[in-house]
Design an enzyme around this catalytic site. Structure first.
Site, PDB file in Angstrom:
ATOM      1  N   GLY A  29       0.873  -1.174   0.000  1.00  0.00           N
ATOM      2  CA  GLY A  29       0.000   0.000   0.000  1.00  0.00           C
ATOM      3  C   GLY A  29       0.909   1.222   0.000  1.00  0.00           C
ATOM      4  N   TYR A  88      -5.876  -6.886  -2.665  1.00  0.00           N
ATOM      5  CA  TYR A  88      -5.795  -6.789  -4.128  1.00  0.00           C
ATOM      6  C   TYR A  88      -5.016  -7.957  -4.704  1.00  0.00           C
ATOM      7  CZ  TYR A  88      -1.066  -4.732  -3.897  1.00  0.00           C
ATOM      8  OH  TYR A  88       0.257  -4.493  -3.683  1.00  0.00           O
ATOM      9  N   TRP A 102     -10.347  -5.393  -3.675  1.00  0.00           N
ATOM     10  CA  TRP A 102     -11.494  -5.593  -2.786  1.00  0.00           C
ATOM     11  C   TRP A 102     -11.188  -4.763  -1.537  1.00  0.00           C
ATOM     12  CZ3 TRP A 102      -9.238  -9.290  -5.786  1.00  0.00           C
ATOM     13  CH2 TRP A 102     -10.074 -10.006  -6.644  1.00  0.00           C
ATOM     14  N   ASN A 165      -0.433  11.148  -5.477  1.00  0.00           N
ATOM     15  CA  ASN A 165      -0.780   9.803  -5.956  1.00  0.00           C
ATOM     16  C   ASN A 165      -2.194   9.736  -6.545  1.00  0.00           C
ATOM     17  OD1 ASN A 165       0.921   7.644  -6.138  1.00  0.00           O
ATOM     18  ND2 ASN A 165       1.016   7.325  -3.921  1.00  0.00           N
ATOM     19  N   GLY A 227       8.872   9.916 -13.896  1.00  0.00           N
ATOM     20  CA  GLY A 227       9.368   8.655 -14.476  1.00  0.00           C
ATOM     21  C   GLY A 227      10.866   8.749 -14.739  1.00  0.00           C
ATOM     22  N   ALA A 256       7.754   2.816  -7.464  1.00  0.00           N
ATOM     23  CA  ALA A 256       8.853   3.726  -7.845  1.00  0.00           C
ATOM     24  C   ALA A 256       8.718   5.025  -7.046  1.00  0.00           C
ATOM     25  CB  ALA A 256       8.823   4.013  -9.341  1.00  0.00           C
ATOM     26  N   ASP A 258       6.809   5.607  -4.348  1.00  0.00           N
ATOM     27  CA  ASP A 258       6.802   5.384  -2.886  1.00  0.00           C
ATOM     28  C   ASP A 258       8.229   5.259  -2.351  1.00  0.00           C
ATOM     29  OD1 ASP A 258       4.093   5.132  -3.373  1.00  0.00           O
ATOM     30  OD2 ASP A 258       4.104   2.938  -3.258  1.00  0.00           O
TER      31      ASP A 258
HETATM   32  P1  ADP Z   1       5.150   7.214  -9.588  1.00  0.00           P
HETATM   33  O1  ADP Z   1       5.509   5.782  -9.313  1.00  0.00           O
HETATM   34  O2  ADP Z   1       4.641   7.914  -8.360  1.00  0.00           O
HETATM   35  O3  ADP Z   1       4.292   7.422 -10.800  1.00  0.00           O
HETATM   36  P2  ADP Z   1       7.383   8.116 -11.197  1.00  0.00           P
HETATM   37  O4  ADP Z   1       6.990   7.175 -12.281  1.00  0.00           O
HETATM   38  O5  ADP Z   1       7.419   9.549 -11.559  1.00  0.00           O
HETATM   39  O6  ADP Z   1       6.526   7.961  -9.870  1.00  0.00           O
HETATM   40  O7  ADP Z   1       8.824   7.648 -10.701  1.00  0.00           O
HETATM   41  C1  ADP Z   1       9.389   8.038  -9.463  1.00  0.00           C
HETATM   42  C2  ADP Z   1      10.885   8.018  -9.594  1.00  0.00           C
HETATM   43  O8  ADP Z   1      11.332   6.692  -9.916  1.00  0.00           O
HETATM   44  C3  ADP Z   1      11.435   8.897 -10.712  1.00  0.00           C
HETATM   45  O9  ADP Z   1      11.612  10.231 -10.292  1.00  0.00           O
HETATM   46  C4  ADP Z   1      12.752   8.208 -11.002  1.00  0.00           C
HETATM   47  O10 ADP Z   1      13.728   8.589 -10.064  1.00  0.00           O
HETATM   48  C5  ADP Z   1      12.418   6.745 -10.812  1.00  0.00           C
HETATM   49  N1  ADP Z   1      11.993   6.139 -12.095  1.00  0.00           N
HETATM   50  C6  ADP Z   1      10.753   5.765 -12.460  1.00  0.00           C
HETATM   51  N2  ADP Z   1      10.734   5.206 -13.691  1.00  0.00           N
HETATM   52  C7  ADP Z   1      12.017   5.226 -14.129  1.00  0.00           C
HETATM   53  C8  ADP Z   1      12.693   4.787 -15.319  1.00  0.00           C
HETATM   54  N3  ADP Z   1      12.035   4.214 -16.337  1.00  0.00           N
HETATM   55  N4  ADP Z   1      14.025   4.974 -15.396  1.00  0.00           N
HETATM   56  C9  ADP Z   1      14.728   5.543 -14.390  1.00  0.00           C
HETATM   57  N5  ADP Z   1      14.159   5.975 -13.234  1.00  0.00           N
HETATM   58  C10 ADP Z   1      12.825   5.831 -13.099  1.00  0.00           C
END
Ligand code: ADP
Length: 300
Positions: A29, A88, A102, A165, A227, A256, A258
């Site tokens: 979670g 889940y 759920w 989130n 990301g 990622a 969290d």
């Molecule tokens: P959430 O999971 O909240 O959607 P993000 O997707 O923005 O968050 O990812 C959070 C962090 O995880 C990013 O700032 C980065 O540091 C790392 N991260 C996520 N996806 C990638 C990726 N494809 N390559 C490198 N780092 C990543």
């Protein structure tokens, strides 16, 4: 001693194994994942507690046992005989993960029914950590109550950390979600949004626009994840950016954000600068997404 209280819902997770139709039970979670990583990253001079509600059944007993074994404090978890914990199931279809939930009647949905419980749990705490999911699962009146308690905590010098989130499926409408998220942002000291989600639901043109919106709402620091793309830090009216390490072998991006939040907060609590803390967050998230699952012990 620094004390952090994470507030939200932990669920039972049923995840597929290599055996057909055989699932492994775990617990996860968003806010609990962050608490779990914080506990592993911080030394014994930091206390990490979880605030939620669970049932009195054996699944709830197991969840509390899991948290205790992880070193997360459970003293402020309410037990209710009339409810149980949410669940889940992760399903793999041609390598793509999908989730069935759920959780509609989970005990965690009642966590803010009595606001004195949260007020008491926050006594002596330095940091309160919550998310858009924490407030999404609450009835409207309870949501206002939890935000009022957090506003009082912030006004008294506490640090409130918020990850929006965004989960539209948990909300009645887009308007309900965006309005409540910005109300939560207004009681927060540090906001940790992810640009891709924010752009979709708030129409932000870029990470700077996301940061500006949360800063205007009241956060002294906004850190915008995106990301694999650039991370933007908006602190005390200054903007800094860093790039996460490029990862060619992303296995599973679950948690990622969290884990990033935990890496960032742990570094900040240990005296790092905002930029150093953001780097620490990205390093941890980078390790987590190289493995399957939300909780990756070898990442810490
Ligand atoms: P959430 O999971 O909240 O959607 P993000 O997707 O923005 O968050 O990812 C959070 C962090 O995880 C990013 O700032 C980065 O540091 C790392 N991260 C996520 N996806 C990638 C990726 N494809 N390559 C490198 N780092 C990543």
């Amino acid at each position: 001693m620094t004390r952090i209280l994470a507030i939200g819902e932990c669920m039972v997770e049923m995840a597929p194994t290599v055996l057909v139709d055989t699932y492994k039970m775990g617990f996860a979670g968003d806010t609990m994942n962050t608490a779990w990583y914080l506990r592993r990253l911080l030394g014994p001079d930091h206390q990490v507690d979880y605030f939620t509600a669970v049932g009195t059944d054996s699944a709830s007993d197991q969840m509390l046992g899991f948290l205790e074994q992880a070193g997360i404090g459970t003293d402020h978890i309410t037990r209710r005989a009339d409810r149980t914990v949410g669940l889940y199931m992760v399903q793999l279809n041609n390598g793509e993960r999908s989730f069935n939930y759920w959780r509609g009647q989970s005990a965690a949905r009642t966590l803010a029914q009595d606001d004195t419980l949260l007020t008491n749990a926050l006594k002596g705490a330095d940091v309160a950590y919550f998310s858009g999911i924490t407030i999404a699962i609450l009835p409207e009146g309870d949501r206002a109550r939890i935000l009022a308690v957090l506003a009082t905590f912030k006004a008294a010098g506490g640090t409130v950390v918020f990850d929006p989130n965004l989960r539209p499926k948990l909300w009645d409408s887009k308007e309900d979600m965006t309005c409540a998220i910005m109300q939560a942002a207004a009681v927060s000291s540090i906001s940790l949004p992810s640009h891709e989600d924010e752009a979709e639901w708030f129409g932000d043109a870029d990470s700077a626009a996301t940061a500006a919106r949360y800063a205007k709402a009241g956060a002294r620091t906004v850190l915008v994840k995106n990301g694999p793309a650039e991370i933007l830090i908006h602190a005390d009216d200054t903007i800094t950016t860093i790039n996460p390490e490029k990862i060619d072998t992303v296995v599973d991006t679950t948690a990622a954000g969290d884990s990033f939040n935990a890496g960032y907060l742990a570094a900040l609590l240990q005296g790092a600068s905002e930029t150093e803390a953001a780097v620490a967050g990205a390093v941890l998230a980078g390790k987590v997404i190289r493995s399957r699952g939300a909780l990756v012990p070898q990442a810490t």
